[in-house]
Design a protein around this motif. Structure first.
Motif, PDB file in Angstrom:
ATOM      1  N   CYS A 141       0.670  -1.202   0.181  1.00  0.00           N
ATOM      2  CA  CYS A 141      -0.018  -0.082   0.100  1.00  0.00           C
ATOM      3  C   CYS A 141       0.856   1.419  -0.041  1.00  0.00           C
ATOM      4  N   THR A 142       0.889   2.201  -1.060  1.00  0.00           N
ATOM      5  CA  THR A 142       1.707   3.232  -1.230  1.00  0.00           C
ATOM      6  C   THR A 142       0.777   4.410  -0.753  1.00  0.00           C
ATOM      7  N   ASP A 143      -0.330   4.438  -0.459  1.00  0.00           N
ATOM      8  CA  ASP A 143      -1.382   5.528  -0.048  1.00  0.00           C
ATOM      9  C   ASP A 143      -1.505   5.580   1.373  1.00  0.00           C
ATOM     10  N   SER A 144      -0.844   6.618   1.960  1.00  0.00           N
ATOM     11  CA  SER A 144      -0.986   6.460   3.364  1.00  0.00           C
ATOM     12  C   SER A 144      -2.321   6.756   3.918  1.00  0.00           C
ATOM     13  N   ALA A 145      -2.810   7.436   2.899  1.00  0.00           N
ATOM     14  CA  ALA A 145      -4.268   8.142   3.569  1.00  0.00           C
ATOM     15  C   ALA A 145      -5.337   6.681   3.409  1.00  0.00           C
ATOM     16  N   ALA A 187       1.678  11.964   8.788  1.00  0.00           N
ATOM     17  CA  ALA A 187       1.107  10.719   7.930  1.00  0.00           C
ATOM     18  C   ALA A 187       1.096   9.637   8.881  1.00  0.00           C
ATOM     19  N   ALA A 188       2.507   9.275   9.472  1.00  0.00           N
ATOM     20  CA  ALA A 188       2.608   8.250  10.410  1.00  0.00           C
ATOM     21  C   ALA A 188       1.682   8.118  11.679  1.00  0.00           C
ATOM     22  N   ALA A 189       1.827   9.617  11.929  1.00  0.00           N
ATOM     23  CA  ALA A 189       1.272   9.878  13.470  1.00  0.00           C
ATOM     24  C   ALA A 189      -0.281   9.549  13.218  1.00  0.00           C
ATOM     25  N   ARG A 190      -0.834   9.908  12.058  1.00  0.00           N
ATOM     26  CA  ARG A 190      -2.406   9.660  12.136  1.00  0.00           C
ATOM     27  C   ARG A 190      -2.693   8.395  11.920  1.00  0.00           C
ATOM     28  N   ILE A 191      -1.663   7.399  11.262  1.00  0.00           N
ATOM     29  CA  ILE A 191      -2.028   6.009  11.055  1.00  0.00           C
ATOM     30  C   ILE A 191      -1.929   5.539  12.538  1.00  0.00           C
ATOM     31  N   VAL A 192      -0.966   5.683  13.115  1.00  0.00           N
ATOM     32  CA  VAL A 192      -0.849   5.092  14.487  1.00  0.00           C
ATOM     33  C   VAL A 192      -2.015   5.541  15.299  1.00  0.00           C
ATOM     34  N   PRO A 217      10.280   1.780  19.643  1.00  0.00           N
ATOM     35  CA  PRO A 217       9.096   2.367  19.312  1.00  0.00           C
ATOM     36  C   PRO A 217       9.491   3.746  18.604  1.00  0.00           C
ATOM     37  N   SER A 218       9.063   3.954  17.204  1.00  0.00           N
ATOM     38  CA  SER A 218       9.207   5.156  16.486  1.00  0.00           C
ATOM     39  C   SER A 218       8.750   6.416  17.288  1.00  0.00           C
ATOM     40  N   GLY A 219       9.442   7.525  17.321  1.00  0.00           N
ATOM     41  CA  GLY A 219       9.006   8.813  17.916  1.00  0.00           C
ATOM     42  C   GLY A 219       9.571   8.766  19.282  1.00  0.00           C
ATOM     43  N   VAL A 220      10.216   8.074  19.641  1.00  0.00           N
ATOM     44  CA  VAL A 220      10.994   7.987  21.274  1.00  0.00           C
ATOM     45  C   VAL A 220      12.450   7.992  20.904  1.00  0.00           C
ATOM     46  N   GLY A 278      15.108   8.206  25.577  1.00  0.00           N
ATOM     47  CA  GLY A 278      13.643   7.823  26.001  1.00  0.00           C
ATOM     48  C   GLY A 278      12.602   9.048  25.939  1.00  0.00           C
ATOM     49  N   ALA A 279      13.307  10.223  25.421  1.00  0.00           N
ATOM     50  CA  ALA A 279      12.422  11.292  25.448  1.00  0.00           C
ATOM     51  C   ALA A 279      11.170  10.976  24.598  1.00  0.00           C
ATOM     52  N   VAL A 280       9.869  11.574  24.952  1.00  0.00           N
ATOM     53  CA  VAL A 280       8.953  11.815  23.799  1.00  0.00           C
ATOM     54  C   VAL A 280       8.495  13.435  23.832  1.00  0.00           C
ATOM     55  N   GLU A 281       8.553  13.739  22.560  1.00  0.00           N
ATOM     56  CA  GLU A 281       8.335  15.351  22.205  1.00  0.00           C
ATOM     57  C   GLU A 281       7.251  15.466  21.489  1.00  0.00           C
ATOM     58  N   GLY A 282       6.464  14.418  21.081  1.00  0.00           N
ATOM     59  CA  GLY A 282       5.116  14.421  20.368  1.00  0.00           C
ATOM     60  C   GLY A 282       4.606  13.121  20.145  1.00  0.00           C
ATOM     61  N   PRO A 283       3.757  12.990  18.923  1.00  0.00           N
ATOM     62  CA  PRO A 283       3.280  11.610  18.584  1.00  0.00           C
ATOM     63  C   PRO A 283       4.332  10.438  18.642  1.00  0.00           C
ATOM     64  N   ALA A 284       4.029   9.266  19.079  1.00  0.00           N
ATOM     65  CA  ALA A 284       4.922   8.358  19.198  1.00  0.00           C
ATOM     66  C   ALA A 284       4.244   7.035  19.228  1.00  0.00           C
ATOM     67  N   VAL A 285       4.868   6.114  19.032  1.00  0.00           N
ATOM     68  CA  VAL A 285       4.527   4.334  18.977  1.00  0.00           C
ATOM     69  C   VAL A 285       4.353   4.183  20.288  1.00  0.00           C
ATOM     70  N   GLN A 286       3.261   3.404  20.673  1.00  0.00           N
ATOM     71  CA  GLN A 286       3.045   2.802  22.210  1.00  0.00           C
ATOM     72  C   GLN A 286       3.226   1.262  21.600  1.00  0.00           C
ATOM     73  N   ALA A 287       4.137   0.489  21.878  1.00  0.00           N
ATOM     74  CA  ALA A 287       4.467  -0.862  21.622  1.00  0.00           C
ATOM     75  C   ALA A 287       3.809  -1.751  22.767  1.00  0.00           C
ATOM     76  N   ALA A 288       3.241  -2.929  22.280  1.00  0.00           N
ATOM     77  CA  ALA A 288       3.211  -4.003  22.914  1.00  0.00           C
ATOM     78  C   ALA A 288       4.357  -4.975  23.425  1.00  0.00           C
ATOM     79  N   VAL A 289       5.221  -4.947  22.265  1.00  0.00           N
ATOM     80  CA  VAL A 289       6.325  -5.676  22.293  1.00  0.00           C
ATOM     81  C   VAL A 289       7.414  -5.048  21.330  1.00  0.00           C
TER      82      VAL A 289
END
Length: 486
Positions: A107-111, A139-144, A157-160, A165-176
């Motif tokens: 899928c190349t259409d992030s929308a 785009a990634a933040a919206r999908i996540v 986790p992307s965005g961390v 370990g700092a988080v300055e905005g949207p970031a992934v919350q991983a289960a693993v």
């Protein structure tokens, strides 16, 4: 010890690895490990692998390549794999070709990505790796944000931030999170973002770590217990100066921590002697330092007050050549009189939380908490235990030790008083200050978790606790680490 390595350290180790193995091999190793973790998680969550659906969020770096290669391996095991290319022109060419060949969907259409991931049991985060900094792009933040599928992060986790370990905005919350080659600081400093950590070796040769964690088995092996020739004096006598008429409970909790940690002797100095003896008749209480008797370490500060008498006693204790743990009100006084500890030759351990750290140094301890605690220890020439879910211990010239508690059950009033007592007992038994601080933090965290889950054992769930049940569970935590094979 388990080491944690910065992005620069890992890149240097990877560069050395590339001189020993053919190009592409490290990525295949990482991808194979990632695919294995994803398959195991699918089996655990859904009872099988073949026919299950997995989504890939693919960025432009090597982590995107890891995810694509892992997707191709999962596809060959019958998994339905859909890769969302967040930057199609820069997707990893070989990984993308492998996924296409295996029959993966692209899928190349992030929308349209959220719809393309509909029905997935898991999503793999391959957006950015250790070279990434800052929050997720829009785009990634919206999908996540719009997807409610559990995420398995590739490496971190992307965005961390990988190093702080700092988080300055949207970031992934991983289960693993599947760490490639080495654990990174993010895995300890932002463990709540990472979920369960799985380490996949890829053949890196790593230097001695500058950030490390004591293994629980090593804590148990080094914990002081009486030997055949020991008596109550040879095991270490800890002196506790804590509590006041206003805060007698601090004296009880701090002294109780020392009692639980040692089978030697605990001496108490202060105005809360009757309250302490009512709980712990084995403690030897005295009204002042002159009547205290011989000790091998001191704990000063929890609930002690900051009046002239308390200040004089702190100065008198610090004038000795004994190890000293300073907490709470003691730290407040040191913020005004740092000269009391600077230049001290005996071990001095300061145990601040973030607010006390700011009062002592004039600065917040973040976002790079590791650098902050290391600089503080070097500047003051003391051992510093910076409290938090990820407790950090630094002493001049040594690695920073981290204890990731696995939860925040110890974030309750009085828990720090207990920790100080445990630490003082370990110092009295002759343990080195850095090791003692990290070991005390490990057992303290285990006791808090044990107490939290003991509140509702029938429901297999935890409940909030206070410092008193934490203190009661210390012996169980000590026994647990001592039972581990070395």
């Amino acid at each position: 010890m388990s080491g944690y390595y910065t992005a620069d350290e890992v890149r240097a180790a990877e560069a050395e690895l590339f001189t020993r193995v053919p190009a592409g091999v490290p990525m295949r190793r990482a991808a194979y490990g990632l695919a294995g973790v994803v398959a195991a998680e699918l089996r655990s969550r859904s009872g099988g692998v073949a026919g299950r659906k997995v989504g890939l969020l693919v960025g432009s770096g090597d982590n995107g390549g890891d995810a694509l290669w892992a997707g191709s391996m999962l596809r060959r095991r019958g998994v339905v794999v859909t890769a969302v290319l967040l930057n199609p022109e820069r997707a990893h060419a070989a990984g993308l070709a492998a996924l296409r060949k295996a029959g993966g969907r692209i899928c190349t259409d992030s929308a349209a990505a959220v719809g393309g991931l509909a029905g997935a049991e898991l999503v793999v985060d391959g957006i950015v790796g250790i070279s990434g900094r800052g929050p997720l792009r829009p785009a990634a933040a919206r999908i996540v944000a719009e997807s409610d599928v559990p995420i398995i992060a590739a490496d971190l986790p992307s965005g961390v931030d990988p190093d702080t370990g700092a988080v300055e905005g949207p970031a992934v919350q991983a289960a693993v999170t599947v760490a490639f080659g080495a654990r990174k600081p993010v895995h300890a400093l932002a463990a709540a973002r990472c979920g369960r950590i799985e380490l996949v070796p890829i053949g890196l040769r790593l230097p001695a770590p500058r950030l490390a964690a004591l293994e629980p088995a090593a804590v148990g092996a080094g914990w002081p217990v009486p030997g055949p020739a020991d008596d109550k004096y040879t095991q270490g006598v800890v002196g506790v100066h804590a509590g006041s008429e206003t805060y007698p409970g601090a004296a009880v909790l701090c002294t109780g921590g020392a009692v639980a940690a040692t089978s030697g002797m605990v001496r108490y100095i202060g105005s809360a002697g009757p309250a302490v003896l009512a709980q712990y008749p084995e403690v030897v209480a005295a009204p002042d330092l002159g009547a205290a008797g011989r000790v091998q370490s001191w704990v000063f500060g929890p609930g002690s007050g900051t009046d002239r008498t308390a200040r004089d006693r702190l100065a008198e204790i610090l004038a000795t050549d004994l190890p000293v743990v300073i907490d709470a009100d003691g730290l407040t006084m040191l913020a005004e009189q740092p000269e009391l500890v600077r230049g001290r030759r005996a071990a001095t351990v300061l145990t601040p939380h973030a607010g006390e750290f700011r009062r002592l140094t004039g600065e917040e301890p973040g976002p790079d908490r590791v650098a902050s605690v290391r600089d503080f220890a070097e500047s003051w020439q003391v051992t510093v235990l910076l409290k938090g879910r990820s407790t950090l211990v630094a002493e001049p010239g040594g690695p920073v030790l981290v204890n990731e508690a696995g939860g925040s059950w110890a974030a309750t009033a009085g828990a720090g008083d207990v920790l100080s007592g445990v630490l003082g007992a370990l110092l009295a038994a002759g343990r080195k200050p850095g090791w003692a601080a990290a070991a005390a933090a490990r057992v303290h965290a285990m006791a808090a978790e044990s107490a939290a889950f003991a509140m509702r054992p029938d429901a297999y769930a935890a409940a909030p606790i206070s410092a008193t049940p934490l203190l009661r569970h210390l012996p169980r935590a000590i026994a647990a680490v001592r039972s581990l094979p070395v």
